[in-house]
Design a protein around this motif. Structure first.
Motif, PDB file in Angstrom:
ATOM      1  N   THR A 225     -17.277 -21.027   5.134  1.00 18.72           N
ATOM      2  CA  THR A 225     -17.180 -19.696   4.522  1.00 18.72           C
ATOM      3  C   THR A 225     -16.805 -18.601   5.514  1.00 18.72           C
ATOM      4  O   THR A 225     -16.642 -17.443   5.112  1.00 18.72           O
ATOM      5  CB  THR A 225     -18.523 -19.322   3.860  1.00 18.72           C
ATOM      6  N   LEU A 226     -16.647 -18.951   6.787  1.00 16.66           N
ATOM      7  CA  LEU A 226     -16.326 -17.945   7.806  1.00 16.66           C
ATOM      8  C   LEU A 226     -15.044 -17.175   7.490  1.00 16.66           C
ATOM      9  O   LEU A 226     -15.022 -15.938   7.587  1.00 16.66           O
ATOM     10  CB  LEU A 226     -16.231 -18.602   9.185  1.00 16.66           C
ATOM     11  N   PRO A 227     -13.951 -17.838   7.086  1.00 19.61           N
ATOM     12  CA  PRO A 227     -12.732 -17.073   6.764  1.00 19.61           C
ATOM     13  C   PRO A 227     -12.965 -16.038   5.666  1.00 19.61           C
ATOM     14  O   PRO A 227     -12.403 -14.936   5.715  1.00 19.61           O
ATOM     15  CB  PRO A 227     -11.747 -18.156   6.313  1.00 19.61           C
ATOM     16  N   ASP A 228     -13.797 -16.363   4.665  1.00 17.85           N
ATOM     17  CA  ASP A 228     -14.076 -15.413   3.584  1.00 17.85           C
ATOM     18  C   ASP A 228     -14.848 -14.201   4.099  1.00 17.85           C
ATOM     19  O   ASP A 228     -14.596 -13.065   3.692  1.00 17.85           O
ATOM     20  CB  ASP A 228     -14.880 -16.103   2.477  1.00 17.85           C
ATOM     21  N   VAL A 229     -15.789 -14.462   5.012  1.00 16.17           N
ATOM     22  CA  VAL A 229     -16.567 -13.361   5.580  1.00 16.17           C
ATOM     23  C   VAL A 229     -15.671 -12.451   6.417  1.00 16.17           C
ATOM     24  O   VAL A 229     -15.758 -11.218   6.322  1.00 16.17           O
ATOM     25  CB  VAL A 229     -17.734 -13.895   6.433  1.00 16.17           C
ATOM     26  N   LEU A 230     -14.822 -13.028   7.231  1.00 16.11           N
ATOM     27  CA  LEU A 230     -13.913 -12.223   8.061  1.00 16.11           C
ATOM     28  C   LEU A 230     -12.979 -11.388   7.194  1.00 16.11           C
ATOM     29  O   LEU A 230     -12.690 -10.225   7.505  1.00 16.11           O
ATOM     30  CB  LEU A 230     -13.108 -13.141   8.987  1.00 16.11           C
ATOM     31  N   GLN A 231     -12.514 -11.963   6.093  1.00 10.49           N
ATOM     32  CA  GLN A 231     -11.635 -11.223   5.183  1.00 10.49           C
ATOM     33  C   GLN A 231     -12.405 -10.091   4.513  1.00 10.49           C
ATOM     34  O   GLN A 231     -11.878  -8.979   4.327  1.00 10.49           O
ATOM     35  CB  GLN A 231     -11.065 -12.162   4.118  1.00 10.49           C
ATOM     36  N   LEU A 232     -13.668 -10.355   4.149  1.00  9.70           N
ATOM     37  CA  LEU A 232     -14.507  -9.321   3.557  1.00  9.70           C
ATOM     38  C   LEU A 232     -14.680  -8.140   4.504  1.00  9.70           C
ATOM     39  O   LEU A 232     -14.543  -6.971   4.097  1.00  9.70           O
ATOM     40  CB  LEU A 232     -15.876  -9.912   3.207  1.00  9.70           C
ATOM     41  N   LEU A 233     -14.981  -8.434   5.761  1.00  7.26           N
ATOM     42  CA  LEU A 233     -15.155  -7.375   6.752  1.00  7.26           C
ATOM     43  C   LEU A 233     -13.863  -6.592   6.951  1.00  7.26           C
ATOM     44  O   LEU A 233     -13.883  -5.364   7.108  1.00  7.26           O
ATOM     45  CB  LEU A 233     -15.621  -7.975   8.085  1.00  7.26           C
ATOM     46  N   LYS A 234     -12.757  -7.297   6.914  1.00  2.00           N
ATOM     47  CA  LYS A 234     -11.459  -6.625   7.076  1.00  2.00           C
ATOM     48  C   LYS A 234     -11.170  -5.721   5.888  1.00  2.00           C
ATOM     49  O   LYS A 234     -10.731  -4.574   6.053  1.00  2.00           O
ATOM     50  CB  LYS A 234     -10.357  -7.675   7.227  1.00  2.00           C
ATOM     51  N   ASP A 235     -11.419  -6.235   4.666  1.00  4.29           N
ATOM     52  CA  ASP A 235     -11.145  -5.457   3.450  1.00  4.29           C
ATOM     53  C   ASP A 235     -12.002  -4.193   3.386  1.00  4.29           C
ATOM     54  O   ASP A 235     -11.558  -3.147   2.906  1.00  4.29           O
ATOM     55  CB  ASP A 235     -11.403  -6.308   2.202  1.00  4.29           C
ATOM     56  N   LYS A 236     -13.233  -4.299   3.869  1.00  2.00           N
ATOM     57  CA  LYS A 236     -14.136  -3.145   3.829  1.00  2.00           C
ATOM     58  C   LYS A 236     -14.047  -2.285   5.086  1.00  2.00           C
ATOM     59  O   LYS A 236     -14.842  -1.364   5.271  1.00  2.00           O
ATOM     60  CB  LYS A 236     -15.578  -3.625   3.627  1.00  2.00           C
ATOM     61  N   ARG A 237     -13.094  -2.605   5.943  1.00  2.00           N
ATOM     62  CA  ARG A 237     -12.841  -1.840   7.172  1.00  2.00           C
ATOM     63  C   ARG A 237     -14.106  -1.713   8.021  1.00  2.00           C
ATOM     64  O   ARG A 237     -14.444  -0.655   8.550  1.00  2.00           O
ATOM     65  CB  ARG A 237     -12.279  -0.454   6.841  1.00  2.00           C
ATOM     66  N   ILE A 238     -14.790  -2.831   8.119  1.00  2.00           N
ATOM     67  CA  ILE A 238     -15.972  -2.880   8.979  1.00  2.00           C
ATOM     68  C   ILE A 238     -15.516  -3.351  10.355  1.00  2.00           C
ATOM     69  O   ILE A 238     -15.354  -4.541  10.610  1.00  2.00           O
ATOM     70  CB  ILE A 238     -17.033  -3.821   8.381  1.00  2.00           C
ATOM     71  N   ASP A 239     -15.268  -2.391  11.228  1.00  2.00           N
ATOM     72  CA  ASP A 239     -14.720  -2.698  12.546  1.00  2.00           C
ATOM     73  C   ASP A 239     -15.270  -1.716  13.564  1.00  2.00           C
ATOM     74  O   ASP A 239     -16.207  -0.963  13.278  1.00  2.00           O
ATOM     75  CB  ASP A 239     -13.194  -2.683  12.507  1.00  2.00           C
ATOM     76  N   ALA A 240     -14.670  -1.703  14.739  1.00  2.00           N
ATOM     77  CA  ALA A 240     -15.194  -0.894  15.838  1.00  2.00           C
ATOM     78  C   ALA A 240     -15.153   0.600  15.559  1.00  2.00           C
ATOM     79  O   ALA A 240     -15.839   1.380  16.235  1.00  2.00           O
ATOM     80  CB  ALA A 240     -14.429  -1.205  17.124  1.00  2.00           C
ATOM     81  N   ASN A 241     -14.364   1.025  14.561  1.00  2.00           N
ATOM     82  CA  ASN A 241     -14.327   2.448  14.231  1.00  2.00           C
ATOM     83  C   ASN A 241     -15.670   2.961  13.724  1.00  2.00           C
ATOM     84  O   ASN A 241     -15.911   4.163  13.702  1.00  2.00           O
ATOM     85  CB  ASN A 241     -13.256   2.708  13.163  1.00  2.00           C
ATOM     86  N   LEU A 242     -16.556   2.046  13.323  1.00  2.00           N
ATOM     87  CA  LEU A 242     -17.869   2.461  12.841  1.00  2.00           C
ATOM     88  C   LEU A 242     -18.802   2.866  13.982  1.00  2.00           C
ATOM     89  O   LEU A 242     -19.876   3.411  13.743  1.00  2.00           O
ATOM     90  CB  LEU A 242     -18.521   1.322  12.040  1.00  2.00           C
TER      91      LEU A 242
END
Length: 263
Positions: A225-242
């Motif tokens: 399920t790792l690819p799905d989680v990474l895609q979820l984080l990308k879609d929700k813009r959960i990245d270093a900008n937070l």
């Protein structure tokens, strides 16, 4: 490259601005391998401005917060140096002397197994060396006390009126101490040499494109399920900008995902 402190000027990215506003110190390091030792020495002797400009030039296409962090550096705090490691010292058996230790003299830590920082083991191994050496010396002291008791060499404790074993410094012969220290060195190098080689391999990996092919993982998330989680984080813009909110936000999203997929 250097360890730096942000200046009081507000940076664009929240990850830098938050640290500055709270007067926190940020330690960062930039390393690169596409150069020669000679070039590294020249850079080490360069002005702060030149080193600063080199860091900016090498990171200009990176995530913007990296450049902001460099630009927020206190003037004069930046420095550069070539990074070195070397093979751990050789410890020979029998009557041969070790490469560095001899007689009642020994070495530990970076003096005999310097390593790069890319596995975070340099200081850890030095601390383990110290514990091992203390253990060997303590064991030798216990052996001497047992020897004294066997010889029945005693003295009287005036306070408790008890007999206590005694031993003489004559029992601590140069040969016995040399043997103890060579044993210490062999055990130390047997452990630390693996870390030297692992750190060297990590340095090569982290400075090559192969690092992008390394498997990644998230605690609590299985490989399927790792690819799905990474895609979820990308879609929700959960990245270093937070900025500082990244860890908590990511943890919450991952936990929710894991719960929803396990129901």
């Amino acid at each position: 490259m250097p360890f730096l402190t942000p200046s009081g000027d507000s940076a664009v990215e929240e990850v830098v601005a938050t640290a500055v506003s709270k007067k926190r110190q940020i330690m960062w390091q930039l390393s690169f391998s596409d150069t020669t030792e000679s070039d590294g020495r020249v850079l080490r002797g360069s002005s702060h401005d030149h080193i600063f400009n080199t860091a900016i030039s090498r990171t200009q296409s990176w995530f913007p917060a990296v450049g902001d962090l460099i630009k927020a550096t206190l003037p004069g705090e930046i420095w550069a140096t070539p990074l070195y490691d070397r093979d751990a010292m050789v410890v020979l058996r029998g009557n041969d002397q070790s490469q560095m230790g001899a007689g009642r003299v020994t070495v530990l830590g970076d003096a005999c197994h310097p390593m790069s920082m890319f596995k975070g083991q340099g200081a850890n191994q030095a601390l383990e060396d110290a514990v091992l050496l203390a253990s060997k010396l303590s064991q030798r002291l216990q052996d001497l006390r047992r020897l004294a008791q066997k010889r029945k060499r005693t003295a009287v404790d005036d306070v408790n009126n008890e007999e206590i074993p005694q031993f003489s410094l004559a029992d601590v012969t140069p040969e016995s101490m040399s043997n103890l220290l060579r044993t210490f060195e062999r055990e130390m190098i047997g452990r630390a040499d693996k870390k030297v080689k692992a750190s060297r391999a990590a340095a090569a990996l982290y400075h090559s494109p192969d690092v992008f092919n390394e498997p990644v993982g998230i605690h609590g998330v299985n490989e399927a399920t790792l690819p799905d989680v990474l895609q979820l984080l990308k879609d929700k813009r959960i990245d270093a900008n937070l900025g500082e909110a990244l860890e908590d936000t990511m943890s919450e999203e991952v936990s929710t995902f894991v719960v929803s997929t396990s129901v």
